[in-house]
Design a protein around this motif. Sequence first.
Motif, PDB file in Angstrom:
ATOM      1  N   SER A 151       0.857  -1.144   0.012  1.00 36.42           N
ATOM      2  CA  SER A 151       0.006   0.061   0.154  1.00 36.42           C
ATOM      3  C   SER A 151       0.850   1.028  -0.022  1.00 36.42           C
ATOM      4  O   SER A 151       0.098   2.427  -0.341  1.00 36.42           O
ATOM      5  N   GLU A 152       2.129   1.140   0.341  1.00 39.89           N
ATOM      6  CA  GLU A 152       2.877   2.305   0.369  1.00 39.89           C
ATOM      7  C   GLU A 152       4.491   2.048   0.368  1.00 39.89           C
ATOM      8  O   GLU A 152       4.680   1.275   0.357  1.00 39.89           O
ATOM      9  N   ARG A 153       5.084   3.080   0.000  1.00 40.20           N
ATOM     10  CA  ARG A 153       6.786   3.075   0.087  1.00 40.20           C
ATOM     11  C   ARG A 153       6.903   4.159   1.462  1.00 40.20           C
ATOM     12  O   ARG A 153       6.560   5.347   0.888  1.00 40.20           O
ATOM     13  N   ARG A 154       7.699   3.743   1.963  1.00 37.55           N
ATOM     14  CA  ARG A 154       8.100   4.621   3.154  1.00 37.55           C
ATOM     15  C   ARG A 154       9.722   4.603   3.553  1.00 37.55           C
ATOM     16  O   ARG A 154      10.140   3.781   3.648  1.00 37.55           O
ATOM     17  N   VAL A 155       9.889   5.946   3.833  1.00 41.41           N
ATOM     18  CA  VAL A 155      11.487   6.044   4.082  1.00 41.41           C
ATOM     19  C   VAL A 155      11.603   6.750   5.462  1.00 41.41           C
ATOM     20  O   VAL A 155      10.710   7.765   5.699  1.00 41.41           O
ATOM     21  N   ILE A 156      12.200   6.093   6.386  1.00 42.50           N
ATOM     22  CA  ILE A 156      12.396   6.723   7.606  1.00 42.50           C
ATOM     23  C   ILE A 156      13.843   7.569   7.620  1.00 42.50           C
ATOM     24  O   ILE A 156      14.782   6.861   7.295  1.00 42.50           O
ATOM     25  N   ILE A 175       6.125   8.103   1.043  1.00 42.61           N
ATOM     26  CA  ILE A 175       6.231   8.808   2.207  1.00 42.61           C
ATOM     27  C   ILE A 175       7.546   8.932   2.938  1.00 42.61           C
ATOM     28  O   ILE A 175       8.219   7.865   2.923  1.00 42.61           O
ATOM     29  N   VAL A 176       8.031  10.208   3.219  1.00 44.27           N
ATOM     30  CA  VAL A 176       9.610  10.125   3.784  1.00 44.27           C
ATOM     31  C   VAL A 176       9.148  10.857   5.348  1.00 44.27           C
ATOM     32  O   VAL A 176       8.729  11.875   5.398  1.00 44.27           O
ATOM     33  N   ASP A 177       9.441   9.993   6.290  1.00 41.07           N
ATOM     34  CA  ASP A 177       9.129  10.563   7.669  1.00 41.07           C
ATOM     35  C   ASP A 177      10.549  10.961   8.164  1.00 41.07           C
ATOM     36  O   ASP A 177      11.302  10.165   8.417  1.00 41.07           O
ATOM     37  N   ALA A 178      10.427  12.194   8.325  1.00 39.32           N
ATOM     38  CA  ALA A 178      11.965  12.853   8.682  1.00 39.32           C
ATOM     39  C   ALA A 178      11.603  13.347  10.273  1.00 39.32           C
ATOM     40  O   ALA A 178      12.518  14.080  10.732  1.00 39.32           O
ATOM     41  N   TYR A 180      10.743  15.375  12.383  1.00 42.65           N
ATOM     42  CA  TYR A 180       9.816  16.865  12.660  1.00 42.65           C
ATOM     43  C   TYR A 180       8.896  16.955  11.829  1.00 42.65           C
ATOM     44  O   TYR A 180       7.995  17.691  12.030  1.00 42.65           O
ATOM     45  N   ARG A 181       8.993  16.493  10.376  1.00 43.88           N
ATOM     46  CA  ARG A 181       7.942  16.587   9.697  1.00 43.88           C
ATOM     47  C   ARG A 181       7.770  15.256   8.609  1.00 43.88           C
ATOM     48  O   ARG A 181       8.997  14.702   8.362  1.00 43.88           O
ATOM     49  N   THR A 182       6.715  15.108   7.994  1.00 42.08           N
ATOM     50  CA  THR A 182       6.779  14.230   6.947  1.00 42.08           C
ATOM     51  C   THR A 182       6.197  14.717   5.573  1.00 42.08           C
ATOM     52  O   THR A 182       5.556  15.516   5.458  1.00 42.08           O
ATOM     53  N   ILE A 183       6.801  13.918   4.460  1.00 43.92           N
ATOM     54  CA  ILE A 183       6.593  14.152   3.205  1.00 43.92           C
ATOM     55  C   ILE A 183       5.510  13.056   2.747  1.00 43.92           C
ATOM     56  O   ILE A 183       6.110  12.000   2.675  1.00 43.92           O
ATOM     57  N   THR A 184       4.742  13.440   1.853  1.00 45.73           N
ATOM     58  CA  THR A 184       4.070  12.585   0.930  1.00 45.73           C
ATOM     59  C   THR A 184       3.994  12.924  -0.338  1.00 45.73           C
ATOM     60  O   THR A 184       3.722  14.148  -0.664  1.00 45.73           O
ATOM     61  N   VAL A 185       4.463  12.056  -1.359  1.00 45.24           N
ATOM     62  CA  VAL A 185       4.261  12.448  -2.579  1.00 45.24           C
ATOM     63  C   VAL A 185       3.738  11.207  -3.719  1.00 45.24           C
ATOM     64  O   VAL A 185       3.799  10.037  -3.031  1.00 45.24           O
ATOM     65  N   LEU A 186       3.441  11.549  -4.680  1.00 41.65           N
ATOM     66  CA  LEU A 186       3.102  10.480  -5.678  1.00 41.65           C
ATOM     67  C   LEU A 186       4.223  10.225  -6.786  1.00 41.65           C
ATOM     68  O   LEU A 186       4.304   9.037  -6.835  1.00 41.65           O
ATOM     69  N   GLY A 187       4.761  11.224  -7.033  1.00 42.74           N
ATOM     70  CA  GLY A 187       5.869  11.071  -8.099  1.00 42.74           C
ATOM     71  C   GLY A 187       6.452  12.480  -8.465  1.00 42.74           C
ATOM     72  O   GLY A 187       6.061  13.151  -9.044  1.00 42.74           O
ATOM     73  N   VAL A 210       3.667  18.377   2.675  1.00 48.87           N
ATOM     74  CA  VAL A 210       4.382  18.176   3.767  1.00 48.87           C
ATOM     75  C   VAL A 210       3.507  18.390   5.124  1.00 48.87           C
ATOM     76  O   VAL A 210       2.571  19.335   5.060  1.00 48.87           O
ATOM     77  N   HIS A 211       3.504  17.623   5.990  1.00 51.21           N
ATOM     78  CA  HIS A 211       2.691  17.604   7.240  1.00 51.21           C
ATOM     79  C   HIS A 211       3.476  17.085   8.321  1.00 51.21           C
ATOM     80  O   HIS A 211       4.531  16.600   8.212  1.00 51.21           O
TER      81      HIS A 211
END
Lengths: 344, 198
Positions: A151-156, A175-178, A180-187, A210-211
């Motif tokens: 269902s997703e591609r996630r990077v910590i 999804i890039v979980d950094a 302090y903030r998380t980034i969600t993109v499609l492409g 960014v959320h």
Amino acid sequence: MANRTSLNRQRAARNLARTLSGDIDSQTARSVNPLTRDDALYRDEFLAAAELLADLEVLADDPDLQKIMDEPDVLKTDGRSGLWKLLSIAASVVVTVAVVFSLNWPVDNAEGVDTSRYVTRVGEQKTVNLKDGSTITLNTATQLVVSETQSERRVIFERGEAFFEVHPDQNRPFIVDAGYRTITVLGTSFNVHKNPDLLNIAVSEGEIAVHSSEESASGVAPMLSEMNGGGQASRDQFRMSAGWVMDLAVNDGQLTGYFVEDSASLAKWRSGLVEFAGEPLHKVVKELNRYSWKKILIEDPQIIDRKIFAVFKVGRMDQALKGLENTLQVKVTHYHDRIVLTGQ
Amino acid sequence: MTLTNRNIVDLNHLRQKEKQGAVLERLYREHGAALRSFLLSRVSNEAEIEDIAQEVFIRLARMDDLQERLPSGCERNRAYIFQIANNILIDLSRRKAVRREYRDHHGARESEKQFDQAPEIILADREELMAVKKAILTMKPEWRRAFMLNRFKGWSHKAISQEMGVSVKQVEHYIANAIVRLRKVSLRVGGNPPGERR
């Protein structure tokens, strides 16, 4: 001098022993540190003792010493010099050739999840190709964990800097979980730089959301370009398009957004170059230090704000320092554990 | 798809790497904080701590037999990790002529010239090793016991204090005295930069 040496030897040995206890507290650690004070004799004694202990590691496997560790009573009966004569003197030097493993290894995880950790050392850069066709280029001293599921591609994103080129997949958000903030993109393509003080995100192509890390992205979040306050904001959710850069100062939570005309120039580090256009010396030094084990320190307040216009090659610190010496009239002094800059 | 020999080898390799990953995660959890505290006592600039911690775990990751070397719950693990950190610190501050010679002679790859040392690659002077070993065997039994339990078995000061029935402070004294004794017999002369022999 003999007295001072032996006093320092005693003090250094005691403090070294404390650091090796396995559970020293930060305050004590800082107070016994030989490198953070001017006491050269203490420092030399401490470091010499530490080096000695390092060399003694081979003795851990020595059979004679092993025997004594297991039977401490042997010593009482044999007398000191007698024992020494009895035991064989065969110091063995153990040499192991380190096998080079790739620095990507699968992480413990739940079933159905494909997870890998990617790591670069100081000064290293590398590109990773993901299963979905996306590419991540890692900069110096970076650490991240990637997991791909149905269902997703996630990077910590644990630390460092990386440029993401995300292959479009409508069904699986990237999804890039950094932290302090998380980034969600499609492409899309974007750059993330994280260290304890700041989080910097720059978009090269496409659009990202960014959320905060606790929520997921919502499609109706405002664009960073629309948020008021002259580019400053503290919203939890927004979207960014190509050319836009976000700076989050971790300590005070202040968020700044700005636009860069040449979005293709973002992440120049990928070509192995670091560019400065009028940045003050202290910022330049901070940036260069990311790529080098031996850190540069400025010890002259008069030069900290000198402006630098230059391009440096990653991995050529010697060239960079020569450049500073010539163009800025800065004196470069090399010490065994650091490089110091002062005015000439 | 038939399982050829090549497939079987790949699966084993992958399983090995998965185990390796789990071991590293465990070590990071158990010893990461203590490692950082230790580094606080040894770095000139606190900004270096994260980089060095990173390098420690990279070196661990490169070890063939990590699971055997640092099994779960083993006393020695923390001391081993500290030793790797110590080696990195020494490498960073002093380029040992002996080590460099060894590397150059054995043709280390350019990119690894700085970072390819597992703790076992130590070419200590044989004469010095013998002198130190003799000193260990002839020093006061209490000093020897505390020193060897700490350095060779990796016991914490607390564990040693319980074993020997003395206070932790006393253990520190024993170990410190042992270190002083060994410094005296070692061929380094106080005041000369370490790494420069005689």
